[in-house]
Design a protein around this motif. Structure first.
Motif, PDB file in Angstrom:
ATOM      1  N   TRP B  32       0.812  -1.215   0.000  1.00  0.00           N
ATOM      2  CA  TRP B  32       0.000   0.000   0.000  1.00  0.00           C
ATOM      3  C   TRP B  32       0.849   1.271   0.000  1.00  0.00           C
ATOM      4  O   TRP B  32       0.389   2.339  -0.362  1.00  0.00           O
ATOM      5  N   ARG B  33       2.157   1.097   0.442  1.00  0.00           N
ATOM      6  CA  ARG B  33       3.004   2.289   0.513  1.00  0.00           C
ATOM      7  C   ARG B  33       3.710   2.586  -0.794  1.00  0.00           C
ATOM      8  O   ARG B  33       4.192   3.696  -1.013  1.00  0.00           O
ATOM      9  N   ARG B  34       3.766   1.563  -1.644  1.00  0.00           N
ATOM     10  CA  ARG B  34       4.545   1.729  -2.874  1.00  0.00           C
ATOM     11  C   ARG B  34       4.051   2.886  -3.763  1.00  0.00           C
ATOM     12  O   ARG B  34       4.841   3.713  -4.205  1.00  0.00           O
ATOM     13  N   PRO B  35       2.737   2.966  -4.011  1.00  0.00           N
ATOM     14  CA  PRO B  35       2.289   4.079  -4.886  1.00  0.00           C
ATOM     15  C   PRO B  35       2.492   5.452  -4.241  1.00  0.00           C
ATOM     16  O   PRO B  35       2.592   6.459  -4.936  1.00  0.00           O
ATOM     17  N   LEU B  36       2.594   5.466  -2.878  1.00  0.00           N
ATOM     18  CA  LEU B  36       2.754   6.765  -2.192  1.00  0.00           C
ATOM     19  C   LEU B  36       4.187   7.293  -2.262  1.00  0.00           C
ATOM     20  O   LEU B  36       4.424   8.486  -2.125  1.00  0.00           O
ATOM     21  N   ARG B  37       5.114   6.322  -2.440  1.00  0.00           N
ATOM     22  CA  ARG B  37       6.522   6.680  -2.320  1.00  0.00           C
ATOM     23  C   ARG B  37       6.951   7.863  -3.215  1.00  0.00           C
ATOM     24  O   ARG B  37       7.600   8.797  -2.735  1.00  0.00           O
ATOM     25  N   PRO B  38       6.601   7.877  -4.488  1.00  0.00           N
ATOM     26  CA  PRO B  38       7.018   9.026  -5.326  1.00  0.00           C
ATOM     27  C   PRO B  38       6.514  10.357  -4.787  1.00  0.00           C
ATOM     28  O   PRO B  38       7.219  11.358  -4.839  1.00  0.00           O
ATOM     29  N   TYR B  39       5.289  10.333  -4.254  1.00  0.00           N
ATOM     30  CA  TYR B  39       4.728  11.597  -3.752  1.00  0.00           C
ATOM     31  C   TYR B  39       5.450  12.055  -2.488  1.00  0.00           C
ATOM     32  O   TYR B  39       5.719  13.236  -2.298  1.00  0.00           O
ATOM     33  N   LEU B  40       5.753  11.069  -1.624  1.00  0.00           N
ATOM     34  CA  LEU B  40       6.481  11.423  -0.402  1.00  0.00           C
ATOM     35  C   LEU B  40       7.862  11.971  -0.740  1.00  0.00           C
ATOM     36  O   LEU B  40       8.358  12.896  -0.108  1.00  0.00           O
ATOM     37  N   LEU B  41       8.456  11.381  -1.769  1.00  0.00           N
ATOM     38  CA  LEU B  41       9.807  11.812  -2.152  1.00  0.00           C
ATOM     39  C   LEU B  41       9.835  13.240  -2.678  1.00  0.00           C
ATOM     40  O   LEU B  41      10.844  13.936  -2.551  1.00  0.00           O
ATOM     41  N   ILE B  42       8.740  13.675  -3.298  1.00  0.00           N
ATOM     42  CA  ILE B  42       8.782  15.046  -3.837  1.00  0.00           C
ATOM     43  C   ILE B  42       8.329  16.100  -2.817  1.00  0.00           C
ATOM     44  O   ILE B  42       8.398  17.295  -3.083  1.00  0.00           O
ATOM     45  N   VAL B  43       7.890  15.632  -1.626  1.00  0.00           N
ATOM     46  CA  VAL B  43       7.439  16.616  -0.622  1.00  0.00           C
ATOM     47  C   VAL B  43       8.543  17.624  -0.253  1.00  0.00           C
ATOM     48  O   VAL B  43       8.298  18.837  -0.266  1.00  0.00           O
ATOM     49  N   PRO B  44       9.771  17.147   0.057  1.00  0.00           N
ATOM     50  CA  PRO B  44      10.805  18.152   0.388  1.00  0.00           C
ATOM     51  C   PRO B  44      11.031  19.148  -0.749  1.00  0.00           C
ATOM     52  O   PRO B  44      11.189  20.343  -0.507  1.00  0.00           O
ATOM     53  N   ALA B  45      11.027  18.628  -1.980  1.00  0.00           N
ATOM     54  CA  ALA B  45      11.241  19.520  -3.135  1.00  0.00           C
ATOM     55  C   ALA B  45      10.109  20.530  -3.248  1.00  0.00           C
ATOM     56  O   ALA B  45      10.339  21.714  -3.534  1.00  0.00           O
ATOM     57  N   LEU B  46       8.886  20.052  -2.973  1.00  0.00           N
ATOM     58  CA  LEU B  46       7.730  20.965  -3.047  1.00  0.00           C
ATOM     59  C   LEU B  46       7.825  22.044  -1.976  1.00  0.00           C
ATOM     60  O   LEU B  46       7.565  23.219  -2.234  1.00  0.00           O
ATOM     61  N   LEU B  47       8.209  21.611  -0.752  1.00  0.00           N
ATOM     62  CA  LEU B  47       8.334  22.576   0.345  1.00  0.00           C
ATOM     63  C   LEU B  47       9.394  23.621   0.023  1.00  0.00           C
ATOM     64  O   LEU B  47       9.207  24.819   0.236  1.00  0.00           O
ATOM     65  N   LEU B  48      10.509  23.100  -0.526  1.00  0.00           N
ATOM     66  CA  LEU B  48      11.611  24.002  -0.872  1.00  0.00           C
ATOM     67  C   LEU B  48      11.173  24.995  -1.945  1.00  0.00           C
ATOM     68  O   LEU B  48      11.395  26.209  -1.840  1.00  0.00           O
ATOM     69  N   THR B  49      10.512  24.452  -2.964  1.00  0.00           N
ATOM     70  CA  THR B  49      10.056  25.323  -4.065  1.00  0.00           C
ATOM     71  C   THR B  49       9.051  26.348  -3.543  1.00  0.00           C
ATOM     72  O   THR B  49       9.119  27.524  -3.883  1.00  0.00           O
ATOM     73  N   GLY B  50       8.128  25.868  -2.696  1.00  0.00           N
ATOM     74  CA  GLY B  50       7.139  26.788  -2.130  1.00  0.00           C
ATOM     75  C   GLY B  50       7.797  27.852  -1.276  1.00  0.00           C
ATOM     76  O   GLY B  50       7.425  29.029  -1.338  1.00  0.00           O
ATOM     77  N   GLY B  51       8.794  27.425  -0.508  1.00  0.00           N
ATOM     78  CA  GLY B  51       9.511  28.368   0.360  1.00  0.00           C
ATOM     79  C   GLY B  51      10.205  29.455  -0.425  1.00  0.00           C
ATOM     80  O   GLY B  51      10.391  30.576   0.054  1.00  0.00           O
ATOM     81  N   ILE B  52      10.619  29.102  -1.658  1.00  0.00           N
ATOM     82  CA  ILE B  52      11.270  30.105  -2.501  1.00  0.00           C
ATOM     83  C   ILE B  52      10.220  30.939  -3.242  1.00  0.00           C
ATOM     84  O   ILE B  52      10.285  32.154  -3.289  1.00  0.00           O
ATOM     85  N   LEU B  53       9.250  30.222  -3.808  1.00  0.00           N
ATOM     86  CA  LEU B  53       8.306  30.907  -4.685  1.00  0.00           C
ATOM     87  C   LEU B  53       7.280  31.769  -3.940  1.00  0.00           C
ATOM     88  O   LEU B  53       6.832  32.781  -4.456  1.00  0.00           O
ATOM     89  N   TYR B  54       6.905  31.334  -2.728  1.00  0.00           N
ATOM     90  CA  TYR B  54       5.853  32.094  -2.040  1.00  0.00           C
ATOM     91  C   TYR B  54       6.281  33.537  -1.732  1.00  0.00           C
ATOM     92  O   TYR B  54       5.587  34.483  -2.124  1.00  0.00           O
ATOM     93  N   PRO B  55       7.445  33.736  -1.064  1.00  0.00           N
ATOM     94  CA  PRO B  55       7.849  35.129  -0.815  1.00  0.00           C
ATOM     95  C   PRO B  55       8.073  35.902  -2.111  1.00  0.00           C
ATOM     96  O   PRO B  55       7.760  37.075  -2.207  1.00  0.00           O
TER      97      PRO B  55
END
Lengths: 475, 323
Positions: B32-55
């Protein structure tokens, strides 16, 4: 595999949409336009009722932001007395003047209440008042439950109290509207000179601007040959800052009957490019070139003051305090040899003088206003100010009673000409600028224009360009 | 080669070694965790991108208002702030000063940095000592370096004029004239950042293959010929990286100039960053100040993009050269 790729694209699309929709939400949650206008209908002063009591806020802590200054040293040295009197603790941060106002501006504009009280100049009321960052102290002063009878408002020099009052309308005179700060210490701008070099070169303090320019040039030319190695004529500020304009320059400018702005039909118009103003500015720059400090364009009051003390400058045309701190016994190589003079008169004998008022203000966002007001009341009260003036270097009293105190007079008589100069100019000393919100932009640009004229650019074209630029900003 | 080709077994082997390794086995990821793995892996990248793009996005959003301390409830003004910037002569003056500063500083630092690297490349005791000393300016905050130089350049008490006095040049007012102030600011920048270029160039020099130089020596090629035809072309990708960094940083300069001249005398060293700072912080015209910064960002972005593309072409060309 295809299914996954499709899902990821959809996920990213949903994520992006969520981020986009969250942006206005976050903005609304406080990440958007900060500051805001805190002006409400009532005043927190109205909540204070009953008999006046110094111990009303016992156990509270007031946070203060202070500028590094001898007046501040006097305050800090006496804070124990305040805590004993009120049971209120004071925490403070002290910053050098170069950074102080940026720190204060950023802090106030953030809309936070990091500091309950702070030092500010009367000019800052024009910048901090309109956005609603300053508490109107008028209601506090009028409330006898909040203010003790011994505070004695009538004891302040009226001009000083009026200088911190403004209606927040560009061009409107001071002394009307809210009381956005309290005068705490002030400075009048006069000439201080080294008696030793004046005696040796057979010079007398200048009575006119032409004489001042001559004397400044003569010291620069002759003093090094008379045993004053490296001495120049007159120390005046020159850094690219608003602070360059307000002391000696604005004083002499006003004594010549010149205006920074005129107010016509409620509109503020630049006037620093009138033919008379252009001629004066050109002469001032010429005086600095022939008799001013080397590296003038970086000169702040610290350098001007220390040059007088180090016998590098024959004269100082700046705040009387800047010379006083060097004149005190043992403070500098020149101490004991510094005398005061009101400075050159205008063509009509005017001794109009510009002033700087160190004031104390309260953050409109403070959650500790009652304790903060007790602190302001104490810091501007007779007891502390008398102690500061007599035991420390909190000179130029904002209170008449301190100015007339025999112990204060006896102390100040040790400095030749100080009391006489102070009493000569005090009635003609006031803020010579036109109150308006763009004061700092206008005076900083004015200082830059002065530097350009000093550098050889045509005074007329530089000042016309300055006036044109300012017209669109202040009009 | 075979070790590099099979990293997974090595990792497994590594995990299995050590105390009690024999009992521990890698657990299979639940289905059940296998399909989630790609999404979990991109969370740090998303947070980082958001942290840059939001301000950044918020900054852009502010520029279409007339938000200022005097106007806390702003009106929507569209592109008015940008129109005002581009129609003000002060903006173009600042742009000229900024570009002159960036080109001057980056050019001098590149030439000096490469020269210093060439000198240090020859291994010797003195070279190794100098290498350590060379890095010192990089360890000092630029604003401190500027204050230090301000004192040294002070006309009457500064050490520079004192040293020049025997040569009859003791009275120079370094920062009092427009040209002097700009050159003094560039000098401080060069003092702080030349070691950075030198270190990059030195690393590049040390990674160059020895055989072409040996062949050139056998053929009797002179120093200048070797430098021009071999060293510089092979070193160019490293130098270009240094140029990109230094040019970008010089376009964004604030601390050195602000501490040294505050943008003066007059407006002679008023670079875009200082003007943006004055507008946004000192004069509290927030939207206008941010608009200045957005314009500067666009300029830096475009210039960098061009330089990076050029760097890519250079690197590709270098990769095509048969080793």
């Amino acid at each position: 595999m295809d299914m996954h790729a499709h899902d990821r694209r959809r996920f990213l699309a949903i994520g992006a949409a969520a981020a986009a929709s969250a942006a206005p939400l976050l903005t609304a949650c406080g990440a958007g336009f900060g500051g805001g206008n805190s002006k409400g209908d009532g005043s927190a002063a109205d909540d204070v009722t009953g008999p006046f009591d110094w111990k009303r806020a016992k156990g509270r802590t007031v946070k203060a932001l202070l500028n590094k200054h001898p007046y501040t040293d006097a305050l800090i040295a006496d804070l124990k007395a305040f805590t004993e009197k009120t049971g209120i603790k004071v925490e403070y941060d002290v910053f050098p003047e170069d950074n102080y106002f940026d720190k204060l501006t950023v802090d106030l504009s953030s809309g936070r209440a990091s500091y309950d009280v702070f030092m500010l100049g009367a000019y800052m009321v024009w910048q901090y008042g309109p956005p609603g960052w300053l508490e109107d102290l008028g209601p506090w002063m009028l409330n006898s439950s909040a203010t003790g009878a011994e505070w004695d408002q009538a004891d302040f020099f009226p001009n000083l109290l009026a200088s911190d009052q403004w209606s927040l309308k560009a061009g409107a005179p001071l002394g009307q509207g809210g009381q956005y700060a309290l005068p705490w210490g002030w400075e009048t701008n006069v000439v201080a000179y080294n008696t030793e070099v004046f005696e040796k070169l057979g010079l007398k303090p200048a009575e006119t601007f032409d004489e001042l320019r001559e004397v400044a040039g003569a010291i620069t030319r002759r003093a090094p040959g008379a045993g004053f190695d490296g001495m120049y004529g007159v120390a005046v500020r020159g850094s690219r800052s608003w602070a360059t304009i307000h002391p000696g320059f604005m004083t002499m400018y006003a004594r010549n009957g010149l205006k920074d702005f005129t107010v016509e039909g409620g509109r503020v118009k630049p006037a620093m490019n009138s033919p008379e103003a252009i001629a004066f500015t050109r002469d001032w720059a010429e005086m600095v070139k022939k008799g001013g400090p080397p590296s003038w364009t970086s000169y702040t009051w610290y350098q001007c003051s220390s040059d007088l003390g180090a016998k590098k400058a024959g004269m100082l045309f700046d705040a009387d305090t800047a010379a006083y701190f060097q004149a005190v016994k043992g403070a500098s190589p020149a101490s004991g040899k510094i005398a005061f003079h009101p400075g050159p008169k205008g063509p009509d004998g005017s001794l109009a003088t510009n002033m700087w008022i160190w004031s104390l203000g309260m953050n409109a966002k403070s959650r500790n206003k009652s304790a903060a007001w007790l602190f302001l009341q104490w810091a501007t009260g007779k007891e502390h100010l008398r102690k500061g003036a007599i035991e420390y270097n909190h000179i130029d009293p904002v209170r008449k009673s301190v100015g007339q105190d025999p112990a204060y007079k006896a102390k100040m008589r040790a400095i030749p000409g100080f009391i006489e100069t102070f009493e000569t100019v005090v009635d003609q000393t006031k803020i010579q600028f036109t109150p308006q919100e763009q004061f700092f932009d206008a005076t900083t640009s004015w200082a830059a224009a002065l530097q350009e004229i000093y550098g050889g650019k045509n005074a007329s074209s530089v000042l016309n360009s300055l006036a044109g630029d300012l017209a669109s900003k202040v009009g | 080669m075979s070790g590099r080709a099979s990293p997974v077994p090595e990792a497994n082997h590594g995990a299995a070694s050590g105390a009690g390794a024999g009992k521990r086995a890698v657990r299979a990821v639940p289905a059940w965790r296998r399909p989630l793995r790609p999404y979990l892996l991109i969370v740090p990248a998303l947070l980082l991108t958001g942290g840059i793009l939001y301000p950044f996005g918020l900054g852009l959003y502010y520029t279409v208002f007339d938000f200022a301390a005097s106007k806390p409830q702003p009106d929507l003004v569209g592109i008015e702030n940008y129109r005002r910037i581009f129609t003000q002569s002060s903006f173009w003056d600042s742009a000229r000063v900024t570009v002159a500063y960036a080109i001057g500083a980056a050019a001098v630092e590149t030439v000096l940095g490469v020269a210093v690297a060439l000198l240090l490349h020859r291994a010797s005791f003195v070279g190794r000592v100098l290498e350590k000393i060379l890095i010192l300016p990089l360890m000092i905050a630029p604003v401190i370096a500027a204050i230090m130089w301000k004192l040294m350049l002070q006309p009457s008490v500064g050490v520079i004029n004192h040293l020049l006095k025997p040569f009859g040049l003791g009275g120079v007012q370094w920062t009092d004239t427009p040209t002097g102030a700009l050159l003094s600011s560039i000098t401080v920048d060069v003092w702080v950042y030349t070691p950075f270029v030198a270190i990059l160039a030195l690393a590049g020099l040390r990674s160059l293959p020895a055989s072409p130089f040996e062949a050139a020596a056998v053929d009797g090629a002179g120093w200048w010929f070797t430098f021009r035809r071999l060293t510089l072309p092979m070193l160019w990708p490293y130098v270009l990286v240094a140029v990109i960094f230094r040019f970008m940083d010089s376009l964004k300069v604030f601390d050195i100039i602000y501490a040294l001249t505050e943008g003066g005398p007059g407006d002679s060293t008023m670079v875009l960053q200082i003007r943006a700072y004055l507008e946004a912080i000192r004069f509290q015209r927030y939207s206008f100040g941010i608009s200045y910064m957005v314009v500067l960002w666009a300029v830096v972005y475009l210039v960098t993009m061009v330089l990076v593309r050029y760097l890519g072409r250079i690197q590709n060309r270098a990769a095509e050269v048969p080793g």
